[in-house]
Design a protein around this motif. Sequence first.
Motif, PDB file in Angstrom:
ATOM      1  N   LEU A  50      13.992 -68.112 -20.860  1.00  0.00           N
ATOM      2  CA  LEU A  50      14.835 -69.052 -20.129  1.00  0.00           C
ATOM      3  C   LEU A  50      14.031 -70.133 -19.417  1.00  0.00           C
ATOM      4  CD1 LEU A  50      17.379 -66.577 -18.548  1.00  0.00           C
ATOM      5  CD2 LEU A  50      17.692 -67.982 -20.570  1.00  0.00           C
ATOM      6  N   ASP A  51      12.856 -69.788 -18.956  1.00  0.00           N
ATOM      7  CA  ASP A  51      12.055 -70.770 -18.220  1.00  0.00           C
ATOM      8  C   ASP A  51      11.530 -71.883 -19.118  1.00  0.00           C
ATOM      9  OD1 ASP A  51      12.409 -69.576 -15.771  1.00  0.00           O
ATOM     10  OD2 ASP A  51      10.659 -68.287 -15.986  1.00  0.00           O
ATOM     11  N   SER A  52      11.503 -71.660 -20.408  1.00  0.00           N
ATOM     12  CA  SER A  52      10.948 -72.670 -21.308  1.00  0.00           C
ATOM     13  C   SER A  52      11.966 -73.742 -21.680  1.00  0.00           C
ATOM     14  CB  SER A  52      10.422 -72.001 -22.579  1.00  0.00           C
ATOM     15  OG  SER A  52      11.499 -71.472 -23.322  1.00  0.00           O
ATOM     16  N   VAL A  53      13.221 -73.563 -21.278  1.00  0.00           N
ATOM     17  CA  VAL A  53      14.251 -74.547 -21.596  1.00  0.00           C
ATOM     18  C   VAL A  53      14.063 -75.758 -20.696  1.00  0.00           C
ATOM     19  CG1 VAL A  53      16.728 -74.987 -21.701  1.00  0.00           C
ATOM     20  CG2 VAL A  53      15.844 -72.714 -22.276  1.00  0.00           C
ATOM     21  N   ARG A  54      13.890 -76.909 -21.289  1.00  0.00           N
ATOM     22  CA  ARG A  54      13.643 -78.129 -20.521  1.00  0.00           C
ATOM     23  C   ARG A  54      14.970 -78.787 -20.141  1.00  0.00           C
ATOM     24  NH1 ARG A  54       8.594 -77.995 -19.946  1.00  0.00           N
ATOM     25  NH2 ARG A  54       7.090 -78.022 -21.616  1.00  0.00           N
ATOM     26  N   GLY A  55      14.978 -79.406 -18.970  1.00  0.00           N
ATOM     27  CA  GLY A  55      16.146 -80.165 -18.546  1.00  0.00           C
ATOM     28  C   GLY A  55      17.215 -79.359 -17.834  1.00  0.00           C
ATOM     29  N   VAL A  56      17.174 -78.057 -17.966  1.00  0.00           N
ATOM     30  CA  VAL A  56      18.190 -77.233 -17.302  1.00  0.00           C
ATOM     31  C   VAL A  56      17.532 -76.161 -16.433  1.00  0.00           C
ATOM     32  CG1 VAL A  56      20.027 -77.599 -18.992  1.00  0.00           C
ATOM     33  CG2 VAL A  56      18.398 -75.751 -19.333  1.00  0.00           C
ATOM     34  N   ASP A  57      16.269 -76.346 -16.133  1.00  0.00           N
ATOM     35  CA  ASP A  57      15.550 -75.350 -15.346  1.00  0.00           C
ATOM     36  C   ASP A  57      16.256 -75.037 -14.040  1.00  0.00           C
ATOM     37  OD1 ASP A  57      13.634 -75.058 -17.243  1.00  0.00           O
ATOM     38  OD2 ASP A  57      12.202 -76.421 -16.310  1.00  0.00           O
ATOM     39  N   CYS A  58      16.757 -76.051 -13.373  1.00  0.00           N
ATOM     40  CA  CYS A  58      17.427 -75.865 -12.086  1.00  0.00           C
ATOM     41  C   CYS A  58      18.632 -74.945 -12.241  1.00  0.00           C
ATOM     42  CB  CYS A  58      17.871 -77.218 -11.550  1.00  0.00           C
ATOM     43  SG  CYS A  58      17.531 -77.429  -9.812  1.00  0.00           S
ATOM     44  N   GLY A  59      19.446 -75.225 -13.250  1.00  0.00           N
ATOM     45  CA  GLY A  59      20.638 -74.408 -13.484  1.00  0.00           C
ATOM     46  C   GLY A  59      20.291 -72.988 -13.864  1.00  0.00           C
ATOM     47  N   VAL A  60      19.265 -72.828 -14.691  1.00  0.00           N
ATOM     48  CA  VAL A  60      18.834 -71.498 -15.124  1.00  0.00           C
ATOM     49  C   VAL A  60      18.314 -70.699 -13.929  1.00  0.00           C
ATOM     50  CG1 VAL A  60      17.156 -70.235 -16.520  1.00  0.00           C
ATOM     51  CG2 VAL A  60      18.359 -72.201 -17.491  1.00  0.00           C
ATOM     52  N   LYS A  61      17.508 -71.340 -13.103  1.00  0.00           N
ATOM     53  CA  LYS A  61      16.970 -70.651 -11.934  1.00  0.00           C
ATOM     54  C   LYS A  61      18.082 -70.214 -11.000  1.00  0.00           C
ATOM     55  CE  LYS A  61      12.448 -72.811 -12.063  1.00  0.00           C
ATOM     56  NZ  LYS A  61      11.510 -73.728 -11.421  1.00  0.00           N
ATOM     57  N   GLU A  62      19.077 -71.071 -10.793  1.00  0.00           N
ATOM     58  CA  GLU A  62      20.199 -70.741  -9.911  1.00  0.00           C
ATOM     59  C   GLU A  62      21.000 -69.570 -10.488  1.00  0.00           C
ATOM     60  OE1 GLU A  62      22.351 -70.523  -6.647  1.00  0.00           O
ATOM     61  OE2 GLU A  62      20.605 -71.808  -6.896  1.00  0.00           O
ATOM     62  N   LEU A  63      21.214 -69.597 -11.787  1.00  0.00           N
ATOM     63  CA  LEU A  63      21.936 -68.505 -12.438  1.00  0.00           C
ATOM     64  C   LEU A  63      21.181 -67.191 -12.288  1.00  0.00           C
ATOM     65  CD1 LEU A  63      24.303 -67.554 -14.162  1.00  0.00           C
ATOM     66  CD2 LEU A  63      23.003 -68.229 -16.189  1.00  0.00           C
ATOM     67  N   ARG A  64      19.864 -67.245 -12.477  1.00  0.00           N
ATOM     68  CA  ARG A  64      19.058 -66.036 -12.298  1.00  0.00           C
ATOM     69  C   ARG A  64      19.161 -65.515 -10.878  1.00  0.00           C
ATOM     70  NH1 ARG A  64      13.530 -67.358 -14.912  1.00  0.00           N
ATOM     71  NH2 ARG A  64      13.289 -68.027 -12.787  1.00  0.00           N
ATOM     72  N   LYS A  65      19.158 -66.421  -9.901  1.00  0.00           N
ATOM     73  CA  LYS A  65      19.280 -66.011  -8.501  1.00  0.00           C
ATOM     74  C   LYS A  65      20.607 -65.308  -8.258  1.00  0.00           C
ATOM     75  CE  LYS A  65      16.368 -69.628  -6.486  1.00  0.00           C
ATOM     76  NZ  LYS A  65      16.374 -70.807  -5.617  1.00  0.00           N
ATOM     77  N   VAL A  66      21.682 -65.842  -8.825  1.00  0.00           N
ATOM     78  CA  VAL A  66      23.013 -65.238  -8.664  1.00  0.00           C
ATOM     79  C   VAL A  66      23.024 -63.835  -9.264  1.00  0.00           C
ATOM     80  CG1 VAL A  66      25.431 -65.402  -9.392  1.00  0.00           C
ATOM     81  CG2 VAL A  66      24.258 -67.427  -8.532  1.00  0.00           C
ATOM     82  N   VAL A  67      22.485 -63.713 -10.474  1.00  0.00           N
ATOM     83  CA  VAL A  67      22.452 -62.408 -11.139  1.00  0.00           C
ATOM     84  C   VAL A  67      21.600 -61.429 -10.341  1.00  0.00           C
ATOM     85  CG1 VAL A  67      21.696 -61.182 -13.212  1.00  0.00           C
ATOM     86  CG2 VAL A  67      22.929 -63.346 -13.424  1.00  0.00           C
ATOM     87  N   THR A  68      20.473 -61.887  -9.844  1.00  0.00           N
ATOM     88  CA  THR A  68      19.585 -61.034  -9.056  1.00  0.00           C
ATOM     89  C   THR A  68      20.289 -60.537  -7.796  1.00  0.00           C
ATOM     90  OG1 THR A  68      17.638 -62.182  -9.894  1.00  0.00           O
ATOM     91  CG2 THR A  68      17.364 -60.921  -7.863  1.00  0.00           C
ATOM     92  N   ARG A  69      20.998 -61.436  -7.115  1.00  0.00           N
ATOM     93  CA  ARG A  69      21.731 -61.028  -5.908  1.00  0.00           C
ATOM     94  C   ARG A  69      22.782 -59.979  -6.237  1.00  0.00           C
ATOM     95  NH1 ARG A  69      21.060 -66.631  -4.352  1.00  0.00           N
ATOM     96  NH2 ARG A  69      23.042 -67.181  -5.321  1.00  0.00           N
TER      97      ARG A  69
END
Length: 82
Positions: A50-69
Amino acid sequence: MSHEQQIQHSAAVKIQKVFRGYTVRKSVKKIVSIRTEVCEVERRLEDTELDSVRGVDCGVKELRKVVTRRVIAVQEKVDSIA
């Protein structure tokens, strides 16, 4: 305590042990099922870079944070049961 009362007490203790054993086994089965699901999600995340996807890093990181919580919240619920 009379002999009859001792027998009743002993029977009550046995019933309680059997019921507690049942509830423990039931809880363990649920926890194992949840663990299996978490392992599957973890495996899927590792398979996907997921981290290698360019242009959507912000959205991916936020989604990961939600899942982690949510995973942490579930873990806290499981811990409160135990």
